[in-house]
Enzyme design. Structure first.
Site, mmCIF file in Angstrom:
data_model
loop_
_atom_site.group_PDB
_atom_site.id
_atom_site.type_symbol
_atom_site.label_atom_id
_atom_site.label_comp_id
_atom_site.label_asym_id
_atom_site.label_seq_id
_atom_site.Cartn_x
_atom_site.Cartn_y
_atom_site.Cartn_z
ATOM 1 N N ARG A 160 7.878 23.410 31.299
ATOM 2 C CA ARG A 160 8.414 22.982 32.609
ATOM 3 C C ARG A 160 7.324 22.295 33.426
ATOM 4 O O ARG A 160 7.607 21.416 34.229
ATOM 5 C CB ARG A 160 8.998 24.169 33.376
ATOM 6 N N ASP B 106 12.122 2.372 45.835
ATOM 7 C CA ASP B 106 12.820 2.484 44.553
ATOM 8 C C ASP B 106 12.707 1.126 43.857
ATOM 9 O O ASP B 106 13.285 0.139 44.300
ATOM 10 C CB ASP B 106 14.289 2.862 44.807
HETATM 11 C C1 LIG Z 1 20.658 4.660 38.528
HETATM 12 C C2 LIG Z 1 19.803 4.533 39.719
HETATM 13 C C3 LIG Z 1 19.267 5.664 40.335
HETATM 14 C C4 LIG Z 1 19.544 7.067 39.833
HETATM 15 O O1 LIG Z 1 19.019 7.272 38.572
HETATM 16 P P1 LIG Z 1 19.600 8.380 37.532
HETATM 17 O O2 LIG Z 1 18.639 8.291 36.409
HETATM 18 O O3 LIG Z 1 20.996 7.980 37.197
HETATM 19 O O4 LIG Z 1 19.562 9.690 38.251
HETATM 20 C C5 LIG Z 1 18.447 5.476 41.433
HETATM 21 N N1 LIG Z 1 18.192 4.251 41.922
HETATM 22 C C6 LIG Z 1 18.708 3.138 41.370
HETATM 23 C C7 LIG Z 1 18.390 1.818 41.962
HETATM 24 C C8 LIG Z 1 19.540 3.236 40.252
HETATM 25 O O5 LIG Z 1 20.064 2.130 39.716
#
Ligand SMILES: *Cc1c(COP(=O)(O)O)cnc(C)c1O
Length: 403
Positions: free
Chosen positions: A62, A187
């Site tokens: 973990r 992001d």
């Molecule tokens: C898909 C996505 C997420 C979430 O990711 P998961 O791996 O599905 O939890 C977050 N940000 C963006 C821009 C995404 O396309």
């Protein structure tokens, strides 16, 4: 910011080689998948030293795992970060990062167009913990600056966004956030480290859903966070206790996928601009959203902060949802599915994929037409994809208007 201590080679070379060497064993040319949950120690003092972090090694899955660590090092070197840590999914990376740094009474400023799950964290879960969230109009930099200047702990951005591929000026926002003493999280899932490097602009944490372009084959879930060691350590500590750990098999698939990331992004980007232009000229298509198009509102900013415009685009139909229902099932070279960033082209209406959690009224307020189709360009031949769209559109009955 201190740069990583690897020799600076091109990101394409780093994608292939970085992060692997110390994890190969028995002369193997590839990183093994270590499935072991725990690590054994005959020397109790040795064990103690590793467990207390005074000596390198692994204790329990973990917390750390060699295959997972190799993935983290590869991504760290691709982003040019000091440190990286990983998660079971992209959403775990996002929620764990926010919860590491936010406390009751704190404030987050973000944009309305974040990923659907991120938007739920902002609208549902953070307010339950008495954390205030202000969501600004995506692309309205003046509004963002005004809200940031009122004071906040975290500025959270995503650029380009899902599904209308809107762009936020990272450099400008970092300046505003630093003046307010806030951390900046970005992001970077859509751009990947091949096209955009937010850390170069002073961003504190770069977040990825590795499930998408990094893995690239739609066969493993994962997430990651990159940044200064001091911050990433804190996020890692939250995650190791919280338990949203990346699986070693997923880490292996990510390592393998990332070796071709630069080639996949190159092909997707080359096709995406041609497909966007093709769609713009099609009589059935109403609007096309792609930052590589000169009339896209974020085009000039994208040109400054991205090396290419990415593999994601979206478009709406003049004949509305009826037109989408008629042509989408006829595409031969596209998976109709909720993911994106795979080697196969993936397509779906935004109202069924990225914004399924929103009501029609909320989607309208976000500027997402009900007939908006999200198109994630795969690595197929460009002409084949255009021909496929062309033949599928001929299935739209003439009774469905094009006005
Ligand atoms: C898909 C996505 C997420 C979430 O990711 P998961 O791996 O599905 O939890 C977050 N940000 C963006 C821009 C995404 O396309």
């Amino acid at each position: 910011m201190k740069k990583h201590n690897q020799p600076i080679v091109d990101r394409s070379t780093r994608a292939v080689w970085a992060g692997e060497k110390e994890y190969r064993v028995h002369g193997a040319s590839q990183v093994p998948v270590v499935h072991s949950v725990a690590y054994t120690y005959d020397d109790l003092d040795d064990w103690y030293e590793v467990a207390t972090g005074n000596k390198k090694g692994h204790i329990y899955g973990r917390n750390t795992n060699p295959t997972v660590e190799s993935f983290e090092h590869k991504l760290r070197d691709l982003e040019g970060a000091e440190a990286a840590t990983s998660f079971s999914t992209g959403m775990a990376a996002i929620s764990n990062s926010l919860l590491t740094f936010l406390r009751p009474g704190d404030r987050v400023v973000s944009i309305k167009d974040t990923y659907g799950g991120t938007n739920k964290i902002f609208s549902e879960f953070l307010p339950q913990m008495n954390i205030n969230v202000t969501l600004c109009e995506t692309g309205n930099h003046e509004e963002l600056e005004k809200e940031i200047s009122k004071g906040c702990e975290v500025l959270y951005l995503e650029t380009p966004t899902n599904p209308t591929v809107k762009i936020t000026d990272i450099k400008r926002m970092v300046k505003a956030a630093k003046a307010a003493g806030a951390y900046v999280f970005v992001d970077n899932t859509f751009a990947t480290p091949i096209l955009q490097n937010p850390l170069d602009y002073g961003v504190d944490l770069v977040i990825h859903s590795a499930t998408k372009f990094l893995g690239g084959h739609a066969d493993a879930l994962g997430g990651a966070v990159c940044g200064r060691e001091e911050l990433v350590e804190k996020v890692f500590h939250y995650r190791e206790i919280n338990g949203a750990t990346m699986d070693p098999m997923a880490a292996y698939l990510m390592i393998r996928g990332m070796k071709t990331l630069h080639l996949r992004m190159k092909q997707s980007c080359e096709s995406a601009i041609k497909i966007a232009k093709y769609l713009q000229s099609h009589e059935q298509v109403d609007q096309v959203f792609y930052p590589g198009l000169k009339d896209h509102p974020g085009h000039d900013i994208a040109k400054k902060q991205m090396s290419q415009f990415g593999g994601m685009l979206s478009f709406s139909m003049k004949g509305g949802m009826d037109a989408v229902r008629a042509f989408l099932p006829k595409l031969k070279y596209a998976n109709r599915a909720a993911n994106l960033g795979a080697v196969e082209t993936t397509v779906g209406p935004a109202r069924t994929t990225s914004h399924i959690e929103n009501t029609p009224e909320e989607r309208a307020a976000l500027g997402i037409p009900e007939s908006l189709v999200r198109y994630s360009v795969g690595i197929e031949d460009t002409e084949d994809l255009i021909n496929d769209l062309e033949q599928a559109m001929t299935h739209i009955p003439s009774t469905i208007g094009t006005k």
